[in-house]
Design a protein around this motif. Structure first.
Motif, mmCIF file in Angstrom:
data_model
loop_
_atom_site.group_PDB
_atom_site.id
_atom_site.type_symbol
_atom_site.label_atom_id
_atom_site.label_comp_id
_atom_site.label_asym_id
_atom_site.label_seq_id
_atom_site.Cartn_x
_atom_site.Cartn_y
_atom_site.Cartn_z
ATOM 1 N N THR A 291 0.828 -1.207 0.000
ATOM 2 C CA THR A 291 0.000 0.000 0.000
ATOM 3 C C THR A 291 0.861 1.255 0.000
ATOM 4 O O THR A 291 0.597 2.213 -0.732
ATOM 5 N N THR A 433 -5.789 0.635 2.751
ATOM 6 C CA THR A 433 -5.532 -0.713 2.239
ATOM 7 C C THR A 433 -6.825 -1.404 1.827
ATOM 8 O O THR A 433 -6.903 -2.034 0.768
ATOM 9 N N ILE A 436 -8.038 -0.053 -1.585
ATOM 10 C CA ILE A 436 -7.255 -0.545 -2.720
ATOM 11 C C ILE A 436 -7.584 -2.005 -2.986
ATOM 12 O O ILE A 436 -7.771 -2.422 -4.134
#
Length: 483
Positions: A291, A433, A436
């Motif tokens: 990330t 995170t 994503i």
């Protein structure tokens, strides 16, 4: 940002270099002057100096796994030091008018996502690892390969999601929005103010700060964010001196006894390179590093190309001069940021302010870096800024990052749905995170359903597989008998 300047915009026959400094930085060759470079250096500093206030507030407001918080004065010193050193190095080594400092968005990941899982030393160790891996990617040429693996709309969605996440943090930190305690037995997770209404002088300072900031941004005032922070800090100091206020939060705005003080380097070197692996699962650590790399990776590429284009420095093929050195220095900046506990440092799009004033070379970085070095001795002034005066800047930065949403094609569902999930999941789960991961998995699933699995890069397949394990870690551990 204006349209990229053409090579023809620069003088076809530049005057001869005046001295060795001129020759080294190619000041005359790029159609600039010492005066323009100096003005540009000042403009860049005053446009991005807000990070000296925001970075300590973001990192200092969070607690690690063991309940420890970082010292605001030490964070201010670390932030200024890394910005000063790396900005000068970029100027000398990369010869671009590109300043560096702790990255907004990246510091939010560290503060609110990584630190709660481990100690601060372990969290900063991950930043160092991220920077080292970026350097390896640059040296091996893999950075460009990874760039090609992720669809551009998903990259833009990540920026938009981080922007919303940062804005949400600003609203919460200022007390404009607050969590409703579970004991309230309600399905509404957040509310306006602390009781469903706005009350108190500190919240008023925040609201006025938001209005001032957006007004200055709308007028395209240079240094809008910094002007707002300074103005509302002065207002907060006046209010604090005449009103009876129970608490401002972490920082009480009052005139310091001293304006100048010696810098406190107490956080330098406080990092554990592999300590994170002993605090949480290896897959979680790998995903956190991924990330960080992803956020730093694409922000830097966009910034470097954008600033170079604005300065008219791209060649006929659209390439940045000395790109390898520039990207390597940016990777080293991430390492330096982690080693100093200032979070990952990266290139700043605010450098465009300096370019607008005429900067075309790395000489302007010497000015910007020198001003950051001077700030090392002004920590008493920088540490009186309350959250309510600084949080409007988070809202403003959130807006600026949100503007990337216009580049996403919302009529193509194979792109629009993953982009939407990326943007929505970040603030709603308070995790970059998670956003994503949701976007990557949705993209892979949709493309597969549409029979276009072959269009997915193998690196994206690998990342999505890691995210699948990440989201399903609890049942996987139960099946394996880990719990």
């Amino acid at each position: 940002m204006s349209e990229p300047q053409k090579v023809a915009d620069r003088p076809s026959a530049p005057p001869p270099a005046a001295n060795s400094i001129d020759r080294f930085f190619k000041i005359s060759a790029r159609g600039s002057t010492f005066g323009r470079e100096i003005r540009g250096g000042f403009a860049t500093f005053f446009t991005m100096a807000y990070i000296l206030v925001l970075n300590p507030i973001i990192l200092g407001s969070a607690k690690d796994k063991f309940g420890h918080q970082l010292d605001t004065v030490q964070l201010t010193t670390a932030t200024a030091l890394v910005a000063a050193v790396m900005t000068v190095i970029m100027g000398v080594g990369g010869n671009l008018p590109l300043a560096l400092a702790a990255g907004l968005g990246l510091n939010a990941v560290v503060a609110f996502q990584i630190a709660p899982l481990m100690s601060w030393d372990d969290a900063m160790g991950l930043i160092v690892l991220e920077g080292l891996l970026i350097c390896v990617l640059v040296v091996t040429g893999l950075r460009e390969a990874v760039m090609q693996a992720i669809p551009q709309p998903l990259k833009q969605a990540i920026s938009v999601g981080i922007g919303l996440f940062i804005a949400f943090i600003g609203f919460v930190d200022a007390g404009f929005a607050s969590r409703i305690p579970d004991a309230a037995n309600t399905t509404v997770p957040v509310q306006l103010g602390g009781t469903g209404t706005l009350s108190g002088w500190p919240v008023l300072v925040f609201c006025l700060g938001v209005l001032l900031t957006i007004g200055l941004l709308a007028r395209k005032a240079k240094g809008a964010i910094l002007i707002s922070i300074v103005t509302m800090t002065i207002v907060a100091i006046v209010i604090n001196s005449v009103a009876d206020i129970k608490s401002w939060g972490l920082t009480t705005p009052k005139v310091p006894d001293d304006v100048v003080a010696s810098p406190d380097f107490g956080l330098l070197g406080h990092f554990s390179l592999f300590g994170a692996f002993g605090q949480t699962s290896a897959i979680t650590v790998v995903l956190l590093i991924f990330t960080l790399i992803l956020s730093d990776f694409f922000d830097t590429m966009g910034t470097v190309v954008g600033i170079s284009a604005e300065a008219g420095l791209l060649d006929e093929g659209g390439r940045v001069p000395g790109l390898g050195r520039v990207l390597l220095i940016d990777g080293v900046a991430a390492v330096a940021g982690g080693a100093a506990s200032a979070s990952s440092s990266t290139s700043y799009i605010e450098s465009a302010a300096g370019v607008g004033e005429g900067s075309r070379t790395g000489f302007s970085n010497l000015v910007t870096g020198g001003l950051f070095a001077l700030a090392l001795f002004l920590t008493p002034l920088l540490t009186i800024v309350p959250l309510q005066a600084a949080a409007p800047a988070l809202v403003a930065v959130g807006f600026l990052m949100m503007t990337q949403v216009k580049h996403i094609d919302w009529d193509r569902y194979e792109i629009a749905i993953p982009a939407f999930l990326t943007v929505a999941v970040m603030p709603f789960t308070y995790s970059i995170t998670n956003g994503i991961g949701a976007g990557f998995l949705a993209y892979v699933v949709i493309m597969t359903v549409l029979g276009r699995a072959r269009e997915i890069h193998w690196l994206l397949w690998g990342a999505s597989a890691m995210f699948l394990v990440y989201f399903a870690i609890d049942p996987i551990e139960q099946v394996l008998g880990v719990k």
